[in-house]
Design a protein around this motif. Structure first.
Motif, mmCIF file in Angstrom:
data_model
loop_
_atom_site.group_PDB
_atom_site.id
_atom_site.type_symbol
_atom_site.label_atom_id
_atom_site.label_comp_id
_atom_site.label_asym_id
_atom_site.label_seq_id
_atom_site.Cartn_x
_atom_site.Cartn_y
_atom_site.Cartn_z
ATOM 1 N N GLU A 39 0.881 -1.162 -0.137
ATOM 2 C CA GLU A 39 -0.210 -0.107 0.249
ATOM 3 C C GLU A 39 0.625 1.227 -0.261
ATOM 4 O O GLU A 39 1.637 1.456 1.199
ATOM 5 N N SER A 48 -11.096 3.693 1.583
ATOM 6 C CA SER A 48 -12.025 2.260 2.493
ATOM 7 C C SER A 48 -11.934 3.076 3.689
ATOM 8 O O SER A 48 -12.476 2.036 4.426
ATOM 9 N N THR A 362 -19.360 -3.177 0.736
ATOM 10 C CA THR A 362 -19.746 -4.332 1.486
ATOM 11 C C THR A 362 -19.595 -5.069 0.457
ATOM 12 O O THR A 362 -19.921 -7.047 1.125
HETATM 13 C C1 LIG Z 1 -18.263 9.032 0.368
HETATM 14 C C2 LIG Z 1 -18.168 7.336 0.593
HETATM 15 C C3 LIG Z 1 -19.624 6.760 1.002
HETATM 16 C C4 LIG Z 1 -19.005 5.131 0.713
HETATM 17 N N1 LIG Z 1 -19.975 4.417 1.444
HETATM 18 C C5 LIG Z 1 -20.510 3.373 1.143
HETATM 19 C C6 LIG Z 1 -20.900 2.260 2.068
HETATM 20 O O1 LIG Z 1 -21.678 3.020 3.159
HETATM 21 N N2 LIG Z 1 -20.915 1.434 1.942
HETATM 22 C C7 LIG Z 1 -20.156 0.524 1.060
HETATM 23 O O2 LIG Z 1 -20.677 -0.901 0.830
HETATM 24 N N3 LIG Z 1 -19.382 1.656 -0.023
HETATM 25 C C8 LIG Z 1 -19.220 2.673 0.543
HETATM 26 N N4 LIG Z 1 -18.737 3.110 -0.391
HETATM 27 C C9 LIG Z 1 -17.527 2.859 -1.422
HETATM 28 C C10 LIG Z 1 -16.757 1.982 -0.960
HETATM 29 O O3 LIG Z 1 -15.242 2.951 0.241
HETATM 30 C C11 LIG Z 1 -15.617 1.752 -1.989
HETATM 31 O O4 LIG Z 1 -15.955 0.967 -2.818
HETATM 32 C C12 LIG Z 1 -14.386 1.213 -1.520
HETATM 33 O O5 LIG Z 1 -13.596 1.315 -0.294
HETATM 34 C C13 LIG Z 1 -13.297 1.147 -2.475
HETATM 35 O O6 LIG Z 1 -12.414 0.231 -1.734
HETATM 36 P P1 LIG Z 1 -10.564 0.211 -2.581
HETATM 37 O O7 LIG Z 1 -10.060 -0.869 -2.230
HETATM 38 O O8 LIG Z 1 -11.234 -0.334 -4.215
HETATM 39 O O9 LIG Z 1 -10.133 1.903 -3.293
HETATM 40 P P2 LIG Z 1 -9.347 2.133 -1.993
HETATM 41 O O10 LIG Z 1 -10.061 1.860 -0.549
HETATM 42 O O11 LIG Z 1 -9.364 3.942 -2.421
HETATM 43 O O12 LIG Z 1 -7.962 1.690 -1.915
HETATM 44 C C14 LIG Z 1 -7.236 1.294 -2.800
HETATM 45 C C15 LIG Z 1 -4.806 1.966 -2.394
HETATM 46 O O13 LIG Z 1 -4.845 1.701 -4.241
HETATM 47 C C16 LIG Z 1 -3.930 2.197 -3.155
HETATM 48 N N5 LIG Z 1 -2.851 2.893 -3.896
HETATM 49 C C17 LIG Z 1 -3.171 3.352 -5.405
HETATM 50 N N6 LIG Z 1 -2.114 2.702 -6.112
HETATM 51 C C18 LIG Z 1 -0.970 2.308 -5.623
HETATM 52 C C19 LIG Z 1 0.110 1.803 -6.150
HETATM 53 N N7 LIG Z 1 0.678 2.313 -7.271
HETATM 54 N N8 LIG Z 1 0.983 0.794 -4.745
HETATM 55 C C20 LIG Z 1 0.537 0.699 -4.022
HETATM 56 N N9 LIG Z 1 -0.416 1.395 -3.763
HETATM 57 C C21 LIG Z 1 -1.473 2.401 -4.300
HETATM 58 C C22 LIG Z 1 -4.199 3.315 -2.606
HETATM 59 O O14 LIG Z 1 -3.223 4.567 -1.588
HETATM 60 C C23 LIG Z 1 -5.839 3.031 -1.492
HETATM 61 O O15 LIG Z 1 -5.406 3.130 -0.327
HETATM 62 C C24 LIG Z 1 -18.687 4.869 0.214
HETATM 63 C C25 LIG Z 1 -17.124 5.094 -1.592
HETATM 64 C C26 LIG Z 1 -17.223 6.433 -0.747
HETATM 65 C C27 LIG Z 1 -16.443 8.188 -1.179
#
Ligand SMILES: Cc1cc2nc3c(=O)[nH]c(=O)nc-3n(C[C@H](O)[C@H](O)[C@H](O)COP(=O)(O)OP(=O)(O)OC[C@H]3O[C@@H](n4cnc5c(N)ncnc54)[C@H](O)[C@@H]3O)c2cc1C
Length: 551
Positions: A39, A48, A362
């Motif tokens: 990360e 997240s 979720t």
């Molecule tokens: C305002 C809001 C409210 C929401 N509410 C809900 C809810 O109530 N319930 C629900 O189910 N979903 C909800 N969601 C959706 C949910 O939060 C997201 O779908 C989910 O958190 C996405 O997770 P992710 O791991 O894909 O992305 P992220 O959590 O963004 O993780 C991706 C990670 O990759 C890292 N990264 C990027 N490039 C690199 C690299 N080259 N090398 C190493 N690391 C890297 C970043 O730093 C980041 O930490 C909400 C979203 C938002 C914005």
């Protein structure tokens, strides 16, 4: 740990330490793979830790006709409620119904009945206006015809990520924060053969070998893997929340209502001792490497909604504790309105590089299993885990010794720390088994997280291991001295480092979580400190000159 100490060859490397990456890590560990997650900032630093914290089917998606997405999400909610008690907990929601509202009572009743069918349990009911008022005496009475009660669930989002990572690491996986993948390495025929890593703080680099990389970088996904679908690209959509103390918004159930301005659903949700109000849904045009922040227009939108639904509470922005904003990784189908875009996920495969993006917190388990299924041709042969197996190892209902803690507190600790809850309590000073005012967090969680959870910076500890940076006034500034005393043996930071960490934390808090008024007060304080230093400096010089003249 230095990057040089890492083993050279891996079965699978996961890029991104949000819920998607953490979910994949957990399932890959079950497949006995040699797996590493990296990360670039802190675990859960991205979207997240900035969600609405709901584990829900999403009533809104039913309205858009996305039955399958809602059904999958409801099923996942039910699994998580069973697998992660104390971390994912059910929550009752109230939906007021007004005379001129759309969707009206009948449509909502149909939607909620479908929702119940999906959960295989009747969980909703309708109250007339008099009954509804008993649940929500402060609600705007103008045109109120009654309201629904239904069930969903909520979570501490960053703790969900951390528990997945902690359990995976205990089962043999590796996970590194502050480490980015700067390049995917390929053979002459384009097959993935490894990655180039960079410690984002020491700038140490290392090349590792692997035949499979899963890109779980959310909004950042197209940097490592441009979309192979010419008409489908990531559309980063910002959503923001305001956080209020529960004394100002005394609610015990979640509330959903149509915002008067654009008729979008907005939620008011009790969470961890405070209350969240959100969210917005807007195109996010800013640089993704800069922490997202709420804008003045979003503040005014959320305050307008709050004041319209609870006019008699006279809530003002001065009551607000903090704000936070996150960016949704949404795959655009070219819809004009952000909220009309689909929340489904995609999996792209390119010769050992598998990208999984979109989706919801979720449904993280579905994303994980879909990504691993796509990665299977590049992995040592191993059976995919069954999605009905528990996601976490079972922890006892209650410990052998209670240490004076209630069953509810143990449940919360087990939910957040799994087996680690026992160590947390056994190693704590009994006086730290008390709650930090305004939160559900025990003081003892801080030294435990500092010792065992890869904390590199104070903001990791206060914004993601525990959430007091969002839940207490001015990011918990008044508690920083006690926090230092609690954690100084665990973090081996000298005086100077603590000073730097405090300054870094407050800068981040002011930039990403303060409201305009709070920001101004901080800046005035900073300016006053600066002026005081200048005054001391000049008075010292003056004294020196005087004493020289007199000798
Ligand atoms: C305002 C809001 C409210 C929401 N509410 C809900 C809810 O109530 N319930 C629900 O189910 N979903 C909800 N969601 C959706 C949910 O939060 C997201 O779908 C989910 O958190 C996405 O997770 P992710 O791991 O894909 O992305 P992220 O959590 O963004 O993780 C991706 C990670 O990759 C890292 N990264 C990027 N490039 C690199 C690299 N080259 N090398 C190493 N690391 C890297 C970043 O730093 C980041 O930490 C909400 C979203 C938002 C914005």
């Amino acid at each position: 740990m230095s990057l040089q100490e890492l083993q050279q060859t891996w079965d699978l490397i996961i890029v991104g330490g949000g819920i998607t990456g953490a979910g994949i890590l957990r399932e890959a560990t079950r497949m006995n793979l040699r797996v590493l997650l990296v990360e670039q900032r802190d675990f859960a630093w991205g979207t997240s830790s900035r969600s609405s914290k709901l584990v829900h089917g999403g009533l809104r998606y039913l309205k858009q006709g996305k039955f399958l997405l809602t059904k999958i999400a409801v099923e996942e909610r039910e699994h998580l409620l069973k697998d992660a008690p104390g971390l994912v907990e059910s929550l009752e929601f109230l939906l007021p119904v007004y005379a001129d509202q759309k969707p009206g009572k009948r449509t909502l009743a149909v939607g909620l009945s479908i929702y119940d069918l999906m959960a295989r349990e009747r969980q909703h009911r309708f109250y007339d206006a008099t009954e509804f008022n008993k649940h929500l005496p402060f609600i705007n009475q103008n045109g109120l015809t009654g309201g629904f009660l239904y069930l969903d669930a909520q979570v501490d989002d960053s703790r969900l990520v951390l528990r997945l990572i902690d359990e995976s690491v205990s089962s043999g996986a590796r996970a590194l924060n502050y480490t980015s993948v700067t390049e995917i390495l390929r053979s002459a025929d384009g097959e993935v053969v490894g990655v180039q890593l960079n410690d984002t703080e020491t700038h140490e680099t290392k090349t590792l070998q692997t035949p499979a990389v899963i890109n779980a970088t959310g909004c950042w996904s197209e940097i490592l893997h441009p979309s192979p679908e010419p008409h489908r690209h990531l559309r980063p959509l910002r959503g923001s929340h305001l956080v209020f103390p529960s004394e100002v918004l005394p609610i015990s159930k979640g509330i959903g209502f149509n915002h008067p301005q654009d008729k979008r659903w907005v939620f008011i949700v009790p969470w961890e001792g405070a209350v969240l109000v959100g969210t917005t849904d807007l195109d996010h045009k800013e640089d993704l490497s800069i922490e997202p922040t709420i804008t003045d227009a979003e503040i005014s939108y959320l305050m307008k909604g709050l004041q319209a639904i609870f006019p008699s509470l006279h809530i003002s922005l001065a009551d607000c504790l903090a704000a936070f904003a996150g960016v949704r990784p949404v795959l655009s189908e070219g819809k004009q309105t952000p909220s009309a875009e689909s929340r489904e996920h995609v999996v792209w495969v390119n010769k050992g590089l598998i990208t999984v993006t979109g989706g919801k917190l979720t449904t993280f388990r579905r994303l994980a299993l879909d990504a691993l299924k796509a990665a299977q041709p590049f992995l040592p042969s191993a059976k995919l885990p069954d999605r009905r197996d528990p996601v976490f190892s079972e922890v006892p209902d209650k410990p052998e010794r209670a240490y004076g803690l209630s069953k509810q507190t143990w449940r919360r600790l087990y939910g957040r720390y799994g087996e680690g809850a026992n160590t947390l309590v056994q190693t704590a000073d009994p006086k730290d088994l008390n709650i930090i005012p305004g939160t559900h967090t025990l003081w003892a969680e801080l030294p435990f997280a500092a010792k065992y959870e890869q904390v590199r910076h104070l903001d990791d500890l206060l914004l993601r291991r525990v959430r007091i940076g969002l839940l207490t006034p001015y990011g918990g500034k008044a508690y920083l001295k006690r926090i230092r005393n609690l954690c100084k043996d665990k973090l081996s930071w000298d005086r100077r480092r603590w000073k730097e960490e405090k300054a870094r934390y407050l800068d981040i808090w002011i930039h990403a979580h303060a409201l305009p008024d709070q920001r101004a007060k901080f800046l005035v304080q900073k300016k006053n400190i600066f002026l005081a230093v200048i005054r001391i400096f000049f008075s010292y010089i003056y004294q020196k000159i005087r004493s020289r003249k007199s000798t």
